[in-house]
Design a protein around this motif. Structure first.
Motif, PDB file in Angstrom:
ATOM      1  N   HIS A 111      10.423  22.720 -20.748  1.00  0.00           N
ATOM      2  CA  HIS A 111      11.086  21.887 -21.742  1.00  0.00           C
ATOM      3  C   HIS A 111      12.602  21.871 -21.609  1.00  0.00           C
ATOM      4  O   HIS A 111      13.269  21.263 -22.417  1.00  0.00           O
ATOM      5  CB  HIS A 111      10.717  22.362 -23.152  1.00  0.00           C
ATOM      6  N   ASN A 112      13.151  22.546 -20.616  1.00  0.00           N
ATOM      7  CA  ASN A 112      14.607  22.521 -20.497  1.00  0.00           C
ATOM      8  C   ASN A 112      15.057  21.253 -19.773  1.00  0.00           C
ATOM      9  O   ASN A 112      14.295  20.576 -19.096  1.00  0.00           O
ATOM     10  CB  ASN A 112      15.132  23.788 -19.814  1.00  0.00           C
ATOM     11  N   PHE A 113      16.320  20.929 -19.925  1.00  0.00           N
ATOM     12  CA  PHE A 113      16.870  19.672 -19.413  1.00  0.00           C
ATOM     13  C   PHE A 113      16.751  19.563 -17.898  1.00  0.00           C
ATOM     14  O   PHE A 113      16.374  18.522 -17.367  1.00  0.00           O
ATOM     15  CB  PHE A 113      18.328  19.544 -19.842  1.00  0.00           C
ATOM     16  N   ALA A 114      17.044  20.641 -17.183  1.00  0.00           N
ATOM     17  CA  ALA A 114      17.000  20.605 -15.709  1.00  0.00           C
ATOM     18  C   ALA A 114      15.593  20.295 -15.207  1.00  0.00           C
ATOM     19  O   ALA A 114      15.422  19.537 -14.243  1.00  0.00           O
ATOM     20  CB  ALA A 114      17.493  21.928 -15.136  1.00  0.00           C
ATOM     21  N   SER A 115      14.596  20.849 -15.854  1.00  0.00           N
ATOM     22  CA  SER A 115      13.222  20.585 -15.427  1.00  0.00           C
ATOM     23  C   SER A 115      12.825  19.145 -15.687  1.00  0.00           C
ATOM     24  O   SER A 115      12.125  18.529 -14.892  1.00  0.00           O
ATOM     25  CB  SER A 115      12.258  21.518 -16.154  1.00  0.00           C
ATOM     26  N   LYS A 116      13.290  18.608 -16.814  1.00  0.00           N
ATOM     27  CA  LYS A 116      12.970  17.211 -17.120  1.00  0.00           C
ATOM     28  C   LYS A 116      13.633  16.265 -16.121  1.00  0.00           C
ATOM     29  O   LYS A 116      13.037  15.288 -15.692  1.00  0.00           O
ATOM     30  CB  LYS A 116      13.396  16.877 -18.542  1.00  0.00           C
ATOM     31  N   VAL A 117      14.866  16.578 -15.760  1.00  0.00           N
ATOM     32  CA  VAL A 117      15.560  15.751 -14.769  1.00  0.00           C
ATOM     33  C   VAL A 117      14.863  15.874 -13.417  1.00  0.00           C
ATOM     34  O   VAL A 117      14.668  14.883 -12.712  1.00  0.00           O
ATOM     35  CB  VAL A 117      17.045  16.145 -14.670  1.00  0.00           C
ATOM     36  N   ALA A 118      14.451  17.083 -13.060  1.00  0.00           N
ATOM     37  CA  ALA A 118      13.773  17.294 -11.780  1.00  0.00           C
ATOM     38  C   ALA A 118      12.466  16.515 -11.702  1.00  0.00           C
ATOM     39  O   ALA A 118      12.063  16.074 -10.631  1.00  0.00           O
ATOM     40  CB  ALA A 118      13.516  18.779 -11.563  1.00  0.00           C
ATOM     41  N   MET A 119      11.822  16.323 -12.848  1.00  0.00           N
ATOM     42  CA  MET A 119      10.566  15.569 -12.845  1.00  0.00           C
ATOM     43  C   MET A 119      10.790  14.067 -12.695  1.00  0.00           C
ATOM     44  O   MET A 119       9.851  13.323 -12.444  1.00  0.00           O
ATOM     45  CB  MET A 119       9.787  15.874 -14.118  1.00  0.00           C
ATOM     46  N   LEU A 120      12.032  13.623 -12.838  1.00  0.00           N
ATOM     47  CA  LEU A 120      12.346  12.208 -12.615  1.00  0.00           C
ATOM     48  C   LEU A 120      12.594  11.898 -11.141  1.00  0.00           C
ATOM     49  O   LEU A 120      12.553  10.734 -10.744  1.00  0.00           O
ATOM     50  CB  LEU A 120      13.590  11.812 -13.418  1.00  0.00           C
ATOM     51  N   VAL A 121      12.829  12.908 -10.346  1.00  0.00           N
ATOM     52  CA  VAL A 121      13.164  12.703  -8.932  1.00  0.00           C
ATOM     53  C   VAL A 121      12.076  11.918  -8.191  1.00  0.00           C
ATOM     54  O   VAL A 121      12.406  10.986  -7.447  1.00  0.00           O
ATOM     55  CB  VAL A 121      13.478  14.053  -8.242  1.00  0.00           C
ATOM     56  N   PRO A 122      10.789  12.220  -8.372  1.00  0.00           N
ATOM     57  CA  PRO A 122       9.782  11.408  -7.669  1.00  0.00           C
ATOM     58  C   PRO A 122       9.836   9.933  -8.052  1.00  0.00           C
ATOM     59  O   PRO A 122       9.616   9.062  -7.209  1.00  0.00           O
ATOM     60  CB  PRO A 122       8.452  12.039  -8.087  1.00  0.00           C
ATOM     61  N   TRP A 123      10.159   9.637  -9.306  1.00  0.00           N
ATOM     62  CA  TRP A 123      10.231   8.238  -9.740  1.00  0.00           C
ATOM     63  C   TRP A 123      11.477   7.564  -9.189  1.00  0.00           C
ATOM     64  O   TRP A 123      11.466   6.359  -8.922  1.00  0.00           O
ATOM     65  CB  TRP A 123      10.156   8.141 -11.260  1.00  0.00           C
ATOM     66  N   MET A 124      12.544   8.334  -8.991  1.00  0.00           N
ATOM     67  CA  MET A 124      13.727   7.779  -8.334  1.00  0.00           C
ATOM     68  C   MET A 124      13.402   7.430  -6.883  1.00  0.00           C
ATOM     69  O   MET A 124      13.877   6.425  -6.355  1.00  0.00           O
ATOM     70  CB  MET A 124      14.893   8.758  -8.414  1.00  0.00           C
ATOM     71  N   ALA A 125      12.571   8.261  -6.261  1.00  0.00           N
ATOM     72  CA  ALA A 125      12.141   7.968  -4.893  1.00  0.00           C
ATOM     73  C   ALA A 125      11.309   6.686  -4.856  1.00  0.00           C
ATOM     74  O   ALA A 125      11.443   5.878  -3.930  1.00  0.00           O
ATOM     75  CB  ALA A 125      11.344   9.139  -4.325  1.00  0.00           C
ATOM     76  N   VAL A 126      10.456   6.476  -5.852  1.00  0.00           N
ATOM     77  CA  VAL A 126       9.653   5.246  -5.923  1.00  0.00           C
ATOM     78  C   VAL A 126      10.567   4.029  -6.016  1.00  0.00           C
ATOM     79  O   VAL A 126      10.359   3.024  -5.322  1.00  0.00           O
ATOM     80  CB  VAL A 126       8.668   5.293  -7.118  1.00  0.00           C
ATOM     81  N   VAL A 127      11.595   4.114  -6.847  1.00  0.00           N
ATOM     82  CA  VAL A 127      12.540   2.998  -6.980  1.00  0.00           C
ATOM     83  C   VAL A 127      13.238   2.731  -5.650  1.00  0.00           C
ATOM     84  O   VAL A 127      13.388   1.580  -5.228  1.00  0.00           O
ATOM     85  CB  VAL A 127      13.557   3.279  -8.106  1.00  0.00           C
ATOM     86  N   ALA A 128      13.653   3.802  -4.961  1.00  0.00           N
ATOM     87  CA  ALA A 128      14.316   3.643  -3.664  1.00  0.00           C
ATOM     88  C   ALA A 128      13.372   3.018  -2.628  1.00  0.00           C
ATOM     89  O   ALA A 128      13.773   2.138  -1.853  1.00  0.00           O
ATOM     90  CB  ALA A 128      14.832   4.990  -3.164  1.00  0.00           C
TER      91      ALA A 128
ATOM     92  N   ALA B 146       0.829  -1.209   0.000  1.00  0.00           N
ATOM     93  CA  ALA B 146       0.000   0.000   0.000  1.00  0.00           C
ATOM     94  C   ALA B 146       0.862   1.257   0.000  1.00  0.00           C
ATOM     95  O   ALA B 146       0.525   2.253  -0.661  1.00  0.00           O
ATOM     96  CB  ALA B 146      -0.927  -0.008   1.212  1.00  0.00           C
ATOM     97  N   GLU B 147       1.967   1.226   0.702  1.00  0.00           N
ATOM     98  CA  GLU B 147       2.855   2.390   0.728  1.00  0.00           C
ATOM     99  C   GLU B 147       3.462   2.647  -0.650  1.00  0.00           C
ATOM    100  O   GLU B 147       3.587   3.795  -1.073  1.00  0.00           O
ATOM    101  CB  GLU B 147       3.959   2.191   1.763  1.00  0.00           C
ATOM    102  N   VAL B 148       3.806   1.594  -1.360  1.00  0.00           N
ATOM    103  CA  VAL B 148       4.333   1.765  -2.722  1.00  0.00           C
ATOM    104  C   VAL B 148       3.269   2.382  -3.623  1.00  0.00           C
ATOM    105  O   VAL B 148       3.569   3.261  -4.439  1.00  0.00           O
ATOM    106  CB  VAL B 148       4.840   0.423  -3.284  1.00  0.00           C
ATOM    107  N   VAL B 149       2.027   1.965  -3.465  1.00  0.00           N
ATOM    108  CA  VAL B 149       0.933   2.540  -4.255  1.00  0.00           C
ATOM    109  C   VAL B 149       0.811   4.037  -3.971  1.00  0.00           C
ATOM    110  O   VAL B 149       0.620   4.847  -4.889  1.00  0.00           O
ATOM    111  CB  VAL B 149      -0.400   1.804  -3.975  1.00  0.00           C
ATOM    112  N   VAL B 150       0.951   4.425  -2.718  1.00  0.00           N
ATOM    113  CA  VAL B 150       0.902   5.846  -2.353  1.00  0.00           C
ATOM    114  C   VAL B 150       2.044   6.611  -3.024  1.00  0.00           C
ATOM    115  O   VAL B 150       1.833   7.696  -3.595  1.00  0.00           O
ATOM    116  CB  VAL B 150       0.954   6.023  -0.820  1.00  0.00           C
ATOM    117  N   TYR B 151       3.249   6.071  -2.991  1.00  0.00           N
ATOM    118  CA  TYR B 151       4.392   6.737  -3.617  1.00  0.00           C
ATOM    119  C   TYR B 151       4.229   6.831  -5.129  1.00  0.00           C
ATOM    120  O   TYR B 151       4.624   7.826  -5.739  1.00  0.00           O
ATOM    121  CB  TYR B 151       5.703   6.041  -3.254  1.00  0.00           C
ATOM    122  N   ILE B 152       3.667   5.814  -5.750  1.00  0.00           N
ATOM    123  CA  ILE B 152       3.422   5.882  -7.197  1.00  0.00           C
ATOM    124  C   ILE B 152       2.414   6.983  -7.501  1.00  0.00           C
ATOM    125  O   ILE B 152       2.573   7.737  -8.469  1.00  0.00           O
ATOM    126  CB  ILE B 152       2.952   4.513  -7.734  1.00  0.00           C
TER     127      ILE B 152
END
Length: 95
Positions: free
Chosen positions: A43-60, A9-15
């Motif tokens: 559309h800049n690179f830094a913003s796209k990378v920043a949007m991956l941070v929540p998914w990196m947290a899900v993996v962790a 359930a916690e993983v579902v919340v993080y997703i």
């Protein structure tokens, strides 16, 4: 059934949180111009990378809770002789 369903359930919340925080017209990362009701996505690179941070947290979180669930499941099997060995540790059908 899973031994650690609360971890699932916690993983579902993080997703869910990662979905809300990552790129998309309904995400918190989108900028809405209230005068024209147009949605702008960065559309800049830094913003796209920043949007991956929540998914990196899900993996962790999956890695951390997966390890804990495996250890807990093994403890249940060792401690309680009648504990069903057919149960999954974390994600039913996968792990």
């Amino acid at each position: 059934h899973a031994s650690c369903a609360h971890f699932t359930a916690e993983v579902v919340v993080y997703i869910g949180l990662a979905t809300v925080c990552s790129a998309g017209p309904f995400s918190a990362a989108a900028f809405v111009d209230t005068t024209t009701t147009v949605v702008y996505l960065p559309h800049n690179f830094a913003s796209k990378v920043a949007m991956l941070v929540p998914w990196m947290a899900v993996v962790a979180v999956i890695g951390n809770l997966g390890f804990s669930a495996r250890q807990t499941h093994q403890w249940y099997i060792k401690t309680f002789p009648l504990y069903p060995k057919s149960r999954w540790a974390f994600l039913p059908g996968l792990f």
